[in-house]
Design a protein around this motif. Structure first.
Motif, short mmCIF file in Angstrom:
data_model
loop_
_atom_site.label_atom_id
_atom_site.label_comp_id
_atom_site.label_asym_id
_atom_site.label_seq_id
_atom_site.Cartn_x
_atom_site.Cartn_y
_atom_site.Cartn_z
N GLU A 22 89.35 -33.13 -10.00
CA GLU A 22 88.48 -32.66 -8.97
C GLU A 22 89.15 -31.38 -8.49
OE1 GLU A 22 86.03 -34.09 -6.92
OE2 GLU A 22 85.75 -35.84 -8.48
N GLN A 103 91.40 -34.78 0.86
CA GLN A 103 89.99 -35.27 0.82
C GLN A 103 89.64 -36.12 -0.32
OE1 GLN A 103 87.21 -32.46 1.93
NE2 GLN A 103 87.54 -32.25 4.02
N VAL A 104 90.02 -35.12 -1.94
CA VAL A 104 89.92 -35.69 -3.00
C VAL A 104 90.63 -37.12 -3.26
CG1 VAL A 104 90.60 -35.45 -5.41
CG2 VAL A 104 89.60 -33.62 -4.07
N GLU A 106 91.50 -39.15 -0.90
CA GLU A 106 90.82 -40.30 0.21
C GLU A 106 89.43 -40.71 -0.77
OE1 GLU A 106 89.58 -40.08 4.08
OE2 GLU A 106 91.32 -39.00 4.53
N SER A 107 88.80 -39.88 -1.42
CA SER A 107 87.42 -40.24 -2.15
C SER A 107 87.76 -40.94 -3.38
CB SER A 107 86.53 -39.09 -2.13
OG SER A 107 86.86 -38.40 -3.09
N ALA A 110 88.86 -44.48 -2.24
CA ALA A 110 87.70 -45.24 -1.95
C ALA A 110 86.91 -45.86 -2.78
CB ALA A 110 87.08 -44.49 -0.92
N ARG A 111 86.82 -44.98 -3.93
CA ARG A 111 85.88 -45.28 -5.19
C ARG A 111 86.52 -46.00 -5.84
NH1 ARG A 111 85.02 -43.01 -10.17
NH2 ARG A 111 86.15 -41.09 -9.76
N ARG A 114 86.32 -49.86 -4.27
CA ARG A 114 85.11 -50.27 -4.06
C ARG A 114 84.86 -51.81 -4.38
NH1 ARG A 114 81.66 -46.14 -7.09
NH2 ARG A 114 82.31 -47.41 -8.93
N GLN B 140 80.05 -41.79 -7.71
CA GLN B 140 79.33 -42.25 -6.39
C GLN B 140 78.87 -43.71 -6.73
OE1 GLN B 140 80.02 -41.24 -3.59
NE2 GLN B 140 79.61 -38.70 -3.61
#
Lengths: 147, 147
Positions: A22, A103-104, A106-107, A110-111, A114, B140
DNA sequence: TACTTATAATAAGTCTTCTTATTAATTGTG
DNA sequence: CACAATTAATAAGAAGACTTATTATAAGTA
């Protein structure tokens, strides 16, 4: 089934790989995201404490920071009253990069989490912390010996 | 408190550091313990699958294995009917080193898990596996999409 | 069979990381 | 104050890690 250390290695490696996938398009190289995170969270900092946060040696931090300085992401300066330490801070370009990195992180996190209930995610962090504490402690639980 | 990825990084780094503190006196360098572990567990293997187990690139595995070959820990050979792959196996010296490595892994892991009930240790491994699965999946959680 | 595609390993170049040693500055002690 | 010990950064050299490109072999297809 593979032992704990295998999964520790694999999870860490996969996380790092995702981060690089990313962030490489911003021109960041492997050591830089963590340094940016550190500076974004704590502000101006000397190289020694950056190294401590990133769990790397001072010399390693120094060379990463030199490259980041050349790339215009950070600046080094001396503070009056301390001619030994060098304080590193984000340039405007560095702040922008740092925000992207956060942000990267965090995302991806989060993934990765899941479908895992919040309580179990907390438990995970707690267990990892405990592992660190245990490894930082004496090599043998020699009951009273150590120091 | 620091986020999950921080603890993931720190736990992994500390584990690796402990391993090196224990194995460096056998002359092992950073990439070698995992290769030894792989060969001890699975026997003769081509470089590609060693790289996959160690979560490194093929080229990296190649250079580590070259150094190990020079150090007399492993041997490379071709198998009849496949002139493309190179199969790597442990020499007697490599087997001895691998046994030491496995013991070191076990003892550090035991120390890290000190005071943690077995059920929680299993939970930890399960969670790490889930994280890996999630990160390997689609970027995603597009609910029904994927493939 | 010939040609294309895919695969395994290697080569080259950059960056990261470590260790050990050195330099400069600070702190502590006599 | 002077000298020793500690601390922060840097230098140098080896190993590891990644990427891209190349070579050789294998497999698939026209």
């Amino acid at each position: 089934m593979e032992p704990l250390h295998y999964w520790l290695m694999k999870t860490h490696t996969m996380f790092h790989r995702e981060v690089m996938a990313e962030t490489a398009r911003f021109g960041l190289t492997a050591g830089q995201p963590k340094v940016l995170e550190c500076l974004a969270k704590f502000g101006e900092r000397d190289q020694k404490s950056i190294a401590a946060y990133c769990e790397i040696e001072q010399a390693t931090a120094g060379s990463i920071i030199t490259r980041m300085e050349e790339g215009g992401l950070v600046a080094r300066r001396q503070k009056p009253g301390n001619r030994r330490s060098l304080y590193v801070s984000l340039t405007p370009a560095g702040q922008a990069a740092a925000q992207s990195v956060l942000q990267v992180f965090e995302s991806i996190e989060a993934r990765a989490l899941r479908g895992i209930p919040k309580s179990e995610a907390s438990q995970l962090v707690y267990l990892l912390q405990t592992l660190c504490d245990n490894m930082a402690g004496p090599a043998q639980a020699t009951r009273g010996a150590s120091r």
